[in-house]
Enzyme design. Sequence first.
Site, PDB file in Angstrom:
ATOM      1  N   ASN A  13      67.521  22.344  79.281  1.00  0.00           N
ATOM      2  CA  ASN A  13      66.416  23.022  78.617  1.00  0.00           C
ATOM      3  C   ASN A  13      66.463  22.915  77.098  1.00  0.00           C
ATOM      4  O   ASN A  13      65.415  22.995  76.443  1.00  0.00           O
ATOM      5  CB  ASN A  13      66.433  24.503  79.035  1.00  0.00           C
ATOM      6  CG  ASN A  13      65.589  25.369  78.147  1.00  0.00           C
ATOM      7  OD1 ASN A  13      64.366  25.320  78.192  1.00  0.00           O
ATOM      8  ND2 ASN A  13      66.242  26.172  77.308  1.00  0.00           N
ATOM      9  N   TYR A  26      57.912  14.455  68.310  1.00  0.00           N
ATOM     10  CA  TYR A  26      58.139  15.458  69.366  1.00  0.00           C
ATOM     11  C   TYR A  26      57.552  14.969  70.690  1.00  0.00           C
ATOM     12  O   TYR A  26      58.228  14.991  71.729  1.00  0.00           O
ATOM     13  CB  TYR A  26      57.520  16.806  68.992  1.00  0.00           C
ATOM     14  CG  TYR A  26      57.571  17.791  70.140  1.00  0.00           C
ATOM     15  CD1 TYR A  26      58.801  18.338  70.538  1.00  0.00           C
ATOM     16  CD2 TYR A  26      56.427  18.138  70.853  1.00  0.00           C
ATOM     17  CE1 TYR A  26      58.876  19.211  71.610  1.00  0.00           C
ATOM     18  CE2 TYR A  26      56.500  19.019  71.925  1.00  0.00           C
ATOM     19  CZ  TYR A  26      57.724  19.545  72.301  1.00  0.00           C
ATOM     20  OH  TYR A  26      57.794  20.408  73.370  1.00  0.00           O
ATOM     21  N   GLY A  81      52.504  23.548  78.996  1.00  0.00           N
ATOM     22  CA  GLY A  81      51.567  23.471  77.883  1.00  0.00           C
ATOM     23  C   GLY A  81      51.853  24.605  76.908  1.00  0.00           C
ATOM     24  O   GLY A  81      53.010  24.927  76.620  1.00  0.00           O
ATOM     25  N   LEU A  82      50.804  25.258  76.437  1.00  0.00           N
ATOM     26  CA  LEU A  82      50.926  26.302  75.420  1.00  0.00           C
ATOM     27  C   LEU A  82      51.729  27.478  75.969  1.00  0.00           C
ATOM     28  O   LEU A  82      51.292  28.181  76.879  1.00  0.00           O
ATOM     29  CB  LEU A  82      49.531  26.768  74.999  1.00  0.00           C
ATOM     30  CG  LEU A  82      49.467  27.792  73.854  1.00  0.00           C
ATOM     31  CD1 LEU A  82      49.924  27.147  72.543  1.00  0.00           C
ATOM     32  CD2 LEU A  82      48.056  28.343  73.717  1.00  0.00           C
TER      33      LEU A  82
END
Length: 257
Positions: free
Chosen positions: A90, A156, A187-188
């Site tokens: 992660n 990124y 996503g966001l």
Amino acid sequence: MYAMLDPSRFTVFVTGATSGFGEAICRRFAAAGARIVACGRRADRLETLKAELGDRCHAFALDVRDAKAVHAAVAALPAPFDEIDVCVANAGLALGLEPAHQADFDEWQQMIETNCLGLAATVHAVLPGMVARGRGHVVTLGSIAGDHPYPGGNVYGATKAFVRLLAQNLRADLAGTGVRATNIEPGLAETEFSLVRFRGDAERAGGLYRGADPITAEDVAETVFWSTTMPAHLNIVRMEIMPTSQGFGPTVVKRRG
């Protein structure tokens, strides 16, 4: 009928466990009875997490950019934390949102070292043991940015494309070993991600999420939990998740005049 896997039997190794997705993933698996190996750069936060999760959590400071340290840490895990069932790679970050010609190259390098080399070192360190045991699951944290470019995403987005292709190539190599690989592509999502990206500018970071009902860290943790507890014959290869408020826009065309 194939049975769901029992997470209380898992040992779950999580990088970037000191905030956001990683911290929520540790809590989700711990709540289901799993043993947790939590690592990250901020020792004080790891101590707090270990105090919360108790004796079934083994925590230590680790910077995944140090590949030798990553391999040494995995090799030195004490029993009963030494047989990793689920590895959640992660640890990662975004820095800056400037166009490529104005970007800080040191920030590009840090993203590549963390998101690509650090993730690769983590995966490389845990895989031999999983293959030898004939079971295991590698979960990588990608992003929709690995598929969908946007202004300022430059390096990124490129690092997350690397993550996606590495996960897919793992599937090619691991077929028949009993080891699964999944790339989760959010996503966001509202975590400390944008605070880091905008170099501590809380107002700018908060504005990105205001009124958008973004994904939460707990949403991502639940997605990781679900994909890893599915029956062993089934591999969720990749999953792209976005808040309901988010969608796709048209291709940008800049016109003269």
